[in-house]
Design an enzyme around this catalytic site. Sequence first.
Site, PDB file in Angstrom:
ATOM      1  N   CYS A  43      28.676 -22.038  24.946  1.00  0.00           N
ATOM      2  CA  CYS A  43      29.103 -22.919  23.851  1.00  0.00           C
ATOM      3  C   CYS A  43      30.426 -23.605  24.153  1.00  0.00           C
ATOM      4  O   CYS A  43      30.609 -24.785  23.849  1.00  0.00           O
ATOM      5  CB  CYS A  43      29.253 -22.109  22.561  1.00  0.00           C
ATOM      6  SG  CYS A  43      27.774 -21.211  22.074  1.00  0.00           S
ATOM      7  N   ASP A  83     -21.227 -27.576  -8.841  1.00  0.00           N
ATOM      8  CA  ASP A  83     -20.252 -28.026  -7.847  1.00  0.00           C
ATOM      9  C   ASP A  83     -20.832 -29.140  -6.960  1.00  0.00           C
ATOM     10  O   ASP A  83     -20.593 -29.184  -5.750  1.00  0.00           O
ATOM     11  CB  ASP A  83     -19.794 -26.848  -6.957  1.00  0.00           C
ATOM     12  CG  ASP A  83     -19.201 -25.721  -7.769  1.00  0.00           C
ATOM     13  OD1 ASP A  83     -18.643 -26.002  -8.846  1.00  0.00           O
ATOM     14  OD2 ASP A  83     -19.298 -24.560  -7.339  1.00  0.00           O
ATOM     15  N   HIS A 132     -12.015 -26.917  -6.996  1.00  0.00           N
ATOM     16  CA  HIS A 132     -12.878 -25.901  -6.394  1.00  0.00           C
ATOM     17  C   HIS A 132     -12.291 -25.487  -5.038  1.00  0.00           C
ATOM     18  O   HIS A 132     -12.007 -26.354  -4.197  1.00  0.00           O
ATOM     19  CB  HIS A 132     -14.295 -26.445  -6.189  1.00  0.00           C
ATOM     20  CG  HIS A 132     -15.261 -25.416  -5.680  1.00  0.00           C
ATOM     21  ND1 HIS A 132     -15.811 -24.450  -6.479  1.00  0.00           N
ATOM     22  CD2 HIS A 132     -15.752 -25.191  -4.424  1.00  0.00           C
ATOM     23  CE1 HIS A 132     -16.617 -23.675  -5.757  1.00  0.00           C
ATOM     24  NE2 HIS A 132     -16.587 -24.100  -4.504  1.00  0.00           N
TER      25      HIS A 132
END
Length: 942
Positions: A728, A164, A128
């Site tokens: 870098c 439910d 559900h």
Amino acid sequence: MLRLGNQALRRFSTGRVYFKNKLKLALIGQSLFGQEVYSHLQKEGHRVVGVFTVPDRDGKADPLALAAEKDGTPVFKFPKWRVKGKTIKEVAEAYRSVGAELNVLPFCTQFIPMDVIDSPKHGSIIYHPSILPRHRGASAINWTLIMGDKKAGFSVFWADDGLDTGPILLQRSCDVEPNDTVDTLYNRFLFPEGIKAMVEAVQLIADGKAPHTPQPEEGATYEGIQKKENAEISWDQSAEVLHNWIRGHDKVPGAWTEINGQMVTFYGSSLLNSSMPPGEPLEIKGAQKPGLVTKKGLVLFGNDGKALIVRNLQFEDGKMIPASQYFSAGEMSVVELTPEEMKVAETIKAIWAGILSNISVIEDSTDFFKSGGGSVDVARLVEEIRQKCGGLQLQSEDVYMATKFGDFIQKVVRKLRGEDQETELVVDYVSKEVNEMTVNMPYQCFINGQFIDADDGKTYDTINPTDGSTICKVSYASLVDVDKAVAAAKDAFENGEWGRMNARERGRLMYRLADLLEENQEELATIEALDSGAVYTLALKTHIGMSVQTFRYFAGWCDKIQGSTIPINQARPNRNLTFTKKEPLGVCAIIIPWNYPLMMLAWKSAACLAAGNTLVLKPAQVTPLTALKFAELSVKAGFPKGVINIIPGSGGIAGQRLSEHPDIRKLGFTGSTLIGKQIMKSCAVSNLKKVSLELGGKSPLIIFNDCELDKAVRMGMGAVFFNKGENCIAAGRLFVEESTHDEFVTRVVEEIKKMKIGDPLDRSTDHGPQNHKAHLEKLLQYCEAGVKEGATLVYGGRQVQRPGFFMEPTVFTDVEDHMYLAKEESFGPIMVISKFPNGDIDGVLQRANNTEYGLASGVFTRDINKAMYVSEKLEAGTVFINTYNKTDVAAPFGGVKQSGFGKDLGMALFFYPMFFCCHVTERTMFSATLGYYFEGCFLCGS
């Protein structure tokens, strides 16, 4: 299979645990969800002894039935299970004949009698889509949104005779995002996690470990199916409540209001978090303030002064239009079809007839949905048209916008003629008066040629490192946005104009883009300074200047990428022509770092586009703004939609999804070695996509005592402090010959004291702020570690006492090989100096190469023989000789060892499609002023 002792165990595919016990199951239900639960249970070794589903509709079986029939599993299609409250005898007998031990109901719209529910040994479990006891009954997902719940989820519970109300077996929950819809909640969480949970629940039962937790009645709610008459919008509410009402009713039954005496239904609602776009007022019955028809949709206002926006409108006759076209919807004239267009129309009519098999004749007035078509049929229609009409790519929304056959054909013809394309790019800017100019910065995701908010409406702050202030809020791309971007790039490559464009025309677009970058270089450099802290003068020359050069260089390569003919041994009397052809890969993903935001974008994307690929690029989360400005300029350059897509956001969400996405064929990444390894693993596991990686570095710079010391000091400082050390290829460790060491250090400190630290927009500034706060804190910890280990802090090592993220240029000496500073990259303005004995060339080479990194290296000496010997022995992708930080778009760039593989820049990228690495290691060698022999030259070798 895995074997432990004498037991054979199967790995549970949803990633939980190992299981042994298996059950005989009856699967009762329908839909794609039911099909997936069925397939996963079968894979895990459970035996589905019977599938009970709904009858065929219009001759089409349910997906669950199709999957089961393909496997040979018994399938039963009962229209109902009981009559007048009693179970139908034949149905009950058919059910009992399969001998199930457990009933599994993943999605079931039929009423199942209690004698069937209780029949198996283990009873029945049901899925559900709500966190029970909240939202019992039908339409639970809709009510989750309508009621404004902050949490959504699902429950797997034991069926009982209530609605439910049975005991809970397990539950899962997720956050409801501000702009979630029924579809996004279902696709993101309820569907995939629900499948896993159903399989887990079955195994818990098989292992005897399944709980039976009674549902509390406190907090329980029950809501029924909403009907159209109950979905009218009540306007005296806040914008959020209005938004919840509209999205909760999308697509069925549709929230509506009255406009000009007609019922109009709203679809595609989202909260408006950006500035108010200009538009034309629209009176709405009951609304306290007129709506606003804008280029982005219809803006609506709550009683709290806040706003929402809806994308699509549907009228009483079923016709749907973009909300932005409300005032022009009736102005579209009917177009006459050419003979070729008539053929297309006949093909499409045959497709409609095949789908709507219950309709004898397809006429202009035939409505696709009123004639029995559903959402699954929309997907089939779009796909069949693509296959049978020369790759014509429609969207599902095109069908919803033109539900009648005549209107649909008109829409198709306009799409074929290109008349439906956007005539103007709509950009919401954040504007700032800075650097003696107005800077206009896009801040939304750029997907399929449009700037749009993130699907879930999330944003984040991008920060100015000069003072720590927020520049603006930027869209935070979700998984849905990544998938949209990849789909757009794939469509542009496979079906769009880009895939059919000749190479020379691609080059023309790239040249035009380079021109636009140059025309807007001052604005781009200003944005770069604001967002990354780059010194403006450096940003102008390097960040932007080299980006322009990169696009121009690769624009020239577009029509020069060629294969070769290969002489082969002919099998007489036959003769064969053998040749190779260079072809684009397809969709490429690019993930770039934050140190050179635009330049890294250019290095990665220019070659990608030149080869004919399309791309999805994720800029660094902390520096997204120049990438989004680039996207705007790409549209002005004429790039077709979908070719370039920019998705700002986090690496953990957007970046990870790109590395795993099955439709991406190549990924280029610049960043840390740790993340590079994770990306490489994800790329391999997902679909073996190609990878190029430019990762961490600890680049050694060796300074001999016979160097030109003034130059060595100047360039040694540049090797470390260039771009605030966020570089870098920065020299992570300097080795200085003993007899020169002290003088070198003294001169460096003298020069540092002359450097001006300050506002990057000040033309006299030498050193700006570090990129972001977390990085500054990491650098300070790096310095603390150096001091604790016994290195000598000669200068700096502290944060500058002023607003922003400024750090003093720093110098350490007496750094020994075992120290943290000697091994780890700082990525900041920290010079790490070690001395080496006079004349010990091989010794210093051994120390320089004693690292797992190999991105760059350098040597300063006047001795040509020494220079060549050292450069040959250094283990790095680039070697600098009497220079440093020299790069050029024509020279390949990349690392070895754990600094990655693959190359950026240079013509070598096209020897292997989309800059993939070769089978040899190629090194780039830059040389300057080596006596008479190498005046002003550089060498490239492989």
